[in-house]
Scaffold this motif. Structure first.
Motif, short mmCIF file in Angstrom:
data_model
loop_
_atom_site.label_atom_id
_atom_site.label_comp_id
_atom_site.label_asym_id
_atom_site.label_seq_id
_atom_site.Cartn_x
_atom_site.Cartn_y
_atom_site.Cartn_z
N ALA A 1 2.76 14.58 32.89
CA ALA A 1 2.61 14.73 31.44
C ALA A 1 1.16 14.53 31.03
N GLU A 2 0.53 13.50 31.58
CA GLU A 2 -0.88 13.22 31.25
C GLU A 2 -1.78 14.35 31.74
N MET A 3 -1.48 14.87 32.93
CA MET A 3 -2.27 15.97 33.48
C MET A 3 -2.17 17.22 32.60
N MET A 4 -0.96 17.55 32.14
CA MET A 4 -0.75 18.73 31.31
C MET A 4 -1.52 18.62 29.99
N LEU A 5 -1.49 17.45 29.39
CA LEU A 5 -2.22 17.26 28.13
C LEU A 5 -3.73 17.39 28.34
N ARG A 6 -4.23 16.90 29.46
CA ARG A 6 -5.66 17.01 29.76
C ARG A 6 -6.05 18.46 30.06
N LEU A 7 -5.16 19.18 30.76
CA LEU A 7 -5.43 20.59 31.06
C LEU A 7 -5.47 21.43 29.79
N ILE A 8 -4.56 21.12 28.85
CA ILE A 8 -4.56 21.84 27.57
C ILE A 8 -5.87 21.60 26.83
N LYS A 9 -6.30 20.36 26.80
CA LYS A 9 -7.56 20.00 26.13
C LYS A 9 -8.75 20.70 26.81
N LYS A 10 -8.74 20.70 28.15
CA LYS A 10 -9.82 21.32 28.91
C LYS A 10 -9.86 22.83 28.67
#
Length: 344
Positions: free
Chosen positions: A244-253
């Motif tokens: 979940a944390e990875m997906m949110l960071r990827l969206i931001k990136k």
């Protein structure tokens, strides 16, 4: 409901626990007992008095407990030696019927040890299980167990299914929740010795057992209750948090790499906010330890005030729905039907 909160449990206690108690007290009629060193908790309450109107909060009370169980202490040894710890006093309050539930964000092994030591197992329950809410495409499912029992027998998984199904029905309001068994394939013949034997037991139980579910089925809402041993369940839970944390960071990136998309962020913010909320463990607050004779909520060590508040409300809701009595009836019904005794 009267909820005993281990004010010294967790990485950020007593800051997060006192704040969480204030949040819960402001929005409910439940009485919250803040358990821990009286002077320390009073000082922390005073810090919050500038921000919150504590005078109007008549439903918070401090219960003194001089000892503290640290996150890195040996669970069983700490509970036996520190009978005046904030955690032990919380468990005793429930055992003595002076509180309806207790909540702790502290050492999870010690929380389980205190619950077993003071509350005891429900007659007929072989192993208590930590059952937590896990985000799915259509909402949430309940995974049981997520760490209390790393080595299990088929009968343990059966009881996890019975108890978690009842929790899902009583507390979350899902009628006849779908119960799935974690395995490496949907076919009944797939799995190891444990899951193969557990499959047959779950199939015969008075629950809505839908068969095996694979790891990919869990976030797809294929089951309302997911049964597994604590070793597998804890891996699923921690992997889910990391994903979940990875997906949110990827969206931001990805948004930053595309100027036009980044410019549209104000229009996307509500959707991203909802996404964050759906995968945030702070929303669930804590996980019930099912199978002990009283309501016990185990929280995340790094819980915020928001998570503590939600854990308190989760404990109150479980107590309001008489979850413990429901589990007693369900386990007794199954054991009587099968002619089993508690030692089996």
């Amino acid at each position: 409901m009267i909820i005993a909160l281990d004010a010294m449990g967790g990485d950020f206690a007593p800051v997060s626990t006192v704040e969480g108690a204030i949040f819960a007290a402001k929005g409910s009629r439940h009485k919250i007992l803040l358990v821990g060193p009286e002077k320390l908790i009073a000082e922390e309450m005073l810090k919050h008095s500038k921000k919150y109107d504590l005078v109007s909060l008549k439903n918070i009370e401090i219960v003194n407990a001089d000892e503290i169980i640290a996150m890195d202490e040996h669970p069983v040894k700490a509970v036996r030696q520190k009978k005046d710890s904030s955690l032990s006093v919380c468990a005793k309050l429930v055992a003595d019927r002076k509180a309806d539930a207790f909540v702790s964000m502290g050492n999870s092994g010690a929380v389980m040890a205190a619950a077993l030591f003071y509350l005891r197992r429900i007659d007929g329950v072989l192993r208590p299980a930590i059952s937590t809410s896990f985000p799915t495409i259509d909402g949430h499912c309940v995974i049981s167990d997520v760490g209390a029992n790393v080595d299990c027998k088929p009968e343990h998984l059966l009881q996890f299914g019975i108890m978690a199904s009842l929790f899902c029905e009583k507390v979350t309001g899902i009628k006849r929740p779908r119960v799935g068994l974690v395995s490496i394939g949907e076919e009944p013949t797939k799995g190891n010795e444990l899951t193969l034997a557990a499959f047959d037991l779950l199939k015969q139980a008075d629950i809505n057992f839908i068969g095996n579910v694979e790891g990919r089925d869990i976030p797809q809402s294929k089951a309302d209750v997911v049964v597994c041993d604590g070793f597998v369940g804890n891996i699923i839970l921690k992997f889910g948090e990391g994903l979940a944390e990875m997906m949110l960071r990827l969206i931001k990136k990805a948004l930053k790499q595309h100027p036009l998309a980044w410019a549209s962020l104000p229009f996307l913010w509500l959707a991203i906010k909802d996404l964050r909320k759906s995968v945030d463990y702070n929303e669930a607050g804590g996980a019930p330890l099912l199978g002990v004779d009283g309501i016990c909520i185990v929280g995340h060590g790094s819980s915020s005030g928001k998570a503590v508040k939600n854990a308190i409300l989760a404990g109150a809701k479980a107590a309001e729905h008489n979850l413990t009595d429901g589990i007693k009836e369900a386990i007794a019904k199954y054991n009587n039907k099968e002619g089993r005794t508690i030692d089996e």
